[in-house]
Design an enzyme around this catalytic site. Structure first.
Site, mmCIF file in Angstrom:
data_model
loop_
_atom_site.group_PDB
_atom_site.id
_atom_site.type_symbol
_atom_site.label_atom_id
_atom_site.label_comp_id
_atom_site.label_asym_id
_atom_site.label_seq_id
_atom_site.Cartn_x
_atom_site.Cartn_y
_atom_site.Cartn_z
ATOM 1 N N VAL A 210 38.429 36.950 42.507
ATOM 2 C CA VAL A 210 38.553 36.991 41.195
ATOM 3 C C VAL A 210 40.054 36.496 40.694
ATOM 4 O O VAL A 210 40.105 35.507 39.539
ATOM 5 C CB VAL A 210 38.237 38.272 40.495
ATOM 6 C CG1 VAL A 210 38.574 38.528 39.012
ATOM 7 C CG2 VAL A 210 36.675 38.823 40.621
ATOM 8 N N GLN A 213 40.756 32.986 41.384
ATOM 9 C CA GLN A 213 40.290 32.132 40.505
ATOM 10 C C GLN A 213 40.815 32.165 38.892
ATOM 11 O O GLN A 213 41.181 31.298 38.297
ATOM 12 C CB GLN A 213 38.543 32.444 40.354
ATOM 13 C CG GLN A 213 37.985 32.017 39.011
ATOM 14 C CD GLN A 213 37.709 30.312 39.397
ATOM 15 O OE1 GLN A 213 37.807 29.699 40.392
ATOM 16 N NE2 GLN A 213 37.479 29.607 38.031
ATOM 17 N N GLU A 214 41.236 33.442 38.744
ATOM 18 C CA GLU A 214 41.946 33.692 37.431
ATOM 19 C C GLU A 214 43.225 32.944 37.161
ATOM 20 O O GLU A 214 43.562 32.376 36.180
ATOM 21 C CB GLU A 214 41.585 34.850 36.961
ATOM 22 C CG GLU A 214 40.533 35.393 36.779
ATOM 23 C CD GLU A 214 39.582 35.172 35.210
ATOM 24 O OE1 GLU A 214 40.575 34.559 34.732
ATOM 25 O OE2 GLU A 214 38.964 35.933 35.013
ATOM 26 N N SER A 215 44.098 33.377 38.122
ATOM 27 C CA SER A 215 45.498 32.934 38.046
ATOM 28 C C SER A 215 46.113 32.255 39.464
ATOM 29 O O SER A 215 47.234 32.137 39.283
ATOM 30 C CB SER A 215 46.185 34.221 37.504
ATOM 31 O OG SER A 215 46.144 34.972 38.594
ATOM 32 N N TYR A 300 31.934 29.701 36.910
ATOM 33 C CA TYR A 300 32.806 30.743 37.380
ATOM 34 C C TYR A 300 32.243 31.573 38.358
ATOM 35 O O TYR A 300 33.142 31.786 39.482
ATOM 36 C CB TYR A 300 33.193 31.671 36.078
ATOM 37 C CG TYR A 300 33.989 32.728 36.399
ATOM 38 C CD1 TYR A 300 35.507 32.493 36.249
ATOM 39 C CD2 TYR A 300 33.777 33.941 36.570
ATOM 40 C CE1 TYR A 300 36.423 33.579 36.400
ATOM 41 C CE2 TYR A 300 34.637 34.910 36.688
ATOM 42 C CZ TYR A 300 36.073 34.961 36.818
ATOM 43 O OH TYR A 300 36.814 35.842 36.957
#
Length: 319
Positions: A210, A213-215, A300
């Site tokens: 997660v 993927q996010e940052s 996502y």
């Protein structure tokens, strides 16, 4: 376009004529005409000729039709203290109007909201002179320069959504704060995510997937939606996570940021199957249940689960 009337065979016939606007151009000095000025006086003051001033300012006829308040272009050489500020677009221009039967100087001046004195001066007329139907007059008018178009914002959209100005402003402030701080490396953030995940009973590979993927495991990242840090947590989620851990979490701090994201994952995985839990992290579990999974949410989820599987096979994105 301005309506103009020409007199033909004693009849007033309406004609459309374009408004001819003349104004100064950049690159020259600028001089604002004062009451009593003549072109010859101005030419002498600036070391030039009447002919040059007429050509520079595209004045009609012999150039005697100047009026108080008009801004003229003048050669930069020889400028004196009477030169106005750097050349800019004149606030006065001229409209060509053809006199119709029954017109008077006062009526025309009133119609165009200019003074009779300026109207007479613009046309080289005296108060005792007569005007006649069919005579073209130069009417001094105020210009209203167009305002430059407002540039569209590019910092208030994310994933196809536009966010309110106050949210974007908060995001910008948080981004500026993080920019000045010394923060953990991505390797250090990875270790922090693993340790915190184990503490709260969350699969470390899921939390890592997660966050990647996010940052990309970077604490400095702040989105226009004001999602902050390595786990991209928004303030309302931070408040929710704070209520669970029993203390206020500061999302700008790496440990608190990771804690907030991991606690959210713990609640989501405990309430839904894995793919819906991941969808809930992105879209909100309530939104998923109410509206279904959005197309961008589906992408996502696919990305997160793919990254998770790669991490489980030993993939190290930092190598």
């Amino acid at each position: 376009m301005h309506k103009v009337l020409r007199v033909l065979s004693g009849l007033a016939v309406p004609v459309l004529t374009a408004a001819v606007i003349t104004a100064g151009s950049p690159g020259f000095g600028a001089y604002k005409v004062k009451q009593g000025d003549t072109l010859s006086h101005i030419a002498g003051r600036y070391g030039t000729s009447v002919k040059t001033l007429v050509a520079l300012n595209k004045l009609p006829g012999n150039g005697n039709a100047i009026y108080a308040g008009e801004v003229l272009k003048v050669p930069a050489k020889g400028s004196t203290t009477r030169t106005a500020e750097p050349a800019r677009r004149s606030q006065l221009g001229r409209v060509t109007y053809v006199v119709k039967r029954g017109d008077t100087v006062s009526k025309i001046a009133k119609r165009f909201k200019c003074s009779q004195a300026n109207l007479l001066a613009a046309n080289g007329l005296r108060a005792s002179d007569h005007i006649y139907a069919g005579k073209p007059l130069q009417i001094p008018v105020k210009l209203h320069p167009k305002k430059p178009p407002k540039k569209a914002r590019t910092d208030n959209t994310f994933a196809g959504r536009t966010y309110a100005d106050h949210i974007v402003a908060q995001a910008n402030r948080n981004r500026a704060i993080l920019k000045k701080r010394k923060l953990p490396t991505r390797t250090q953030m990875r270790s922090l995510i693993v340790t915190t995940s184990k503490r709260y009973g969350v699969d470390p590979q899921l939390a890592l997937a997660v966050s990647w993927q996010e940052s990309g495991w970077k604490q400095r990242v702040v989105s226009p939606a004001n999602a902050v840090g390595a786990m991209q947590v928004i303030p309302s989620t931070g408040t929710f996570a704070s209520s669970i851990v029993g203390r206020r979490l500061d999302l700008l701090k790496p440990q608190d940021n990771v804690t907030a994201g991991v606690v959210l994952l713990s609640r989501l995985t405990g309430a839904a199957r894995l793919d819906l839990a991941v969808a809930g992290y992105y879209q909100g579990l309530g939104g998923v249940k109410k509206n279904g999974v959005y197309p961008d949410t589906k992408l996502y989820v696919q990305n997160v689960l793919r990254i998770k599987a790669q991490l489980e096979r030993g993939w190290d994105p930092l190598r």
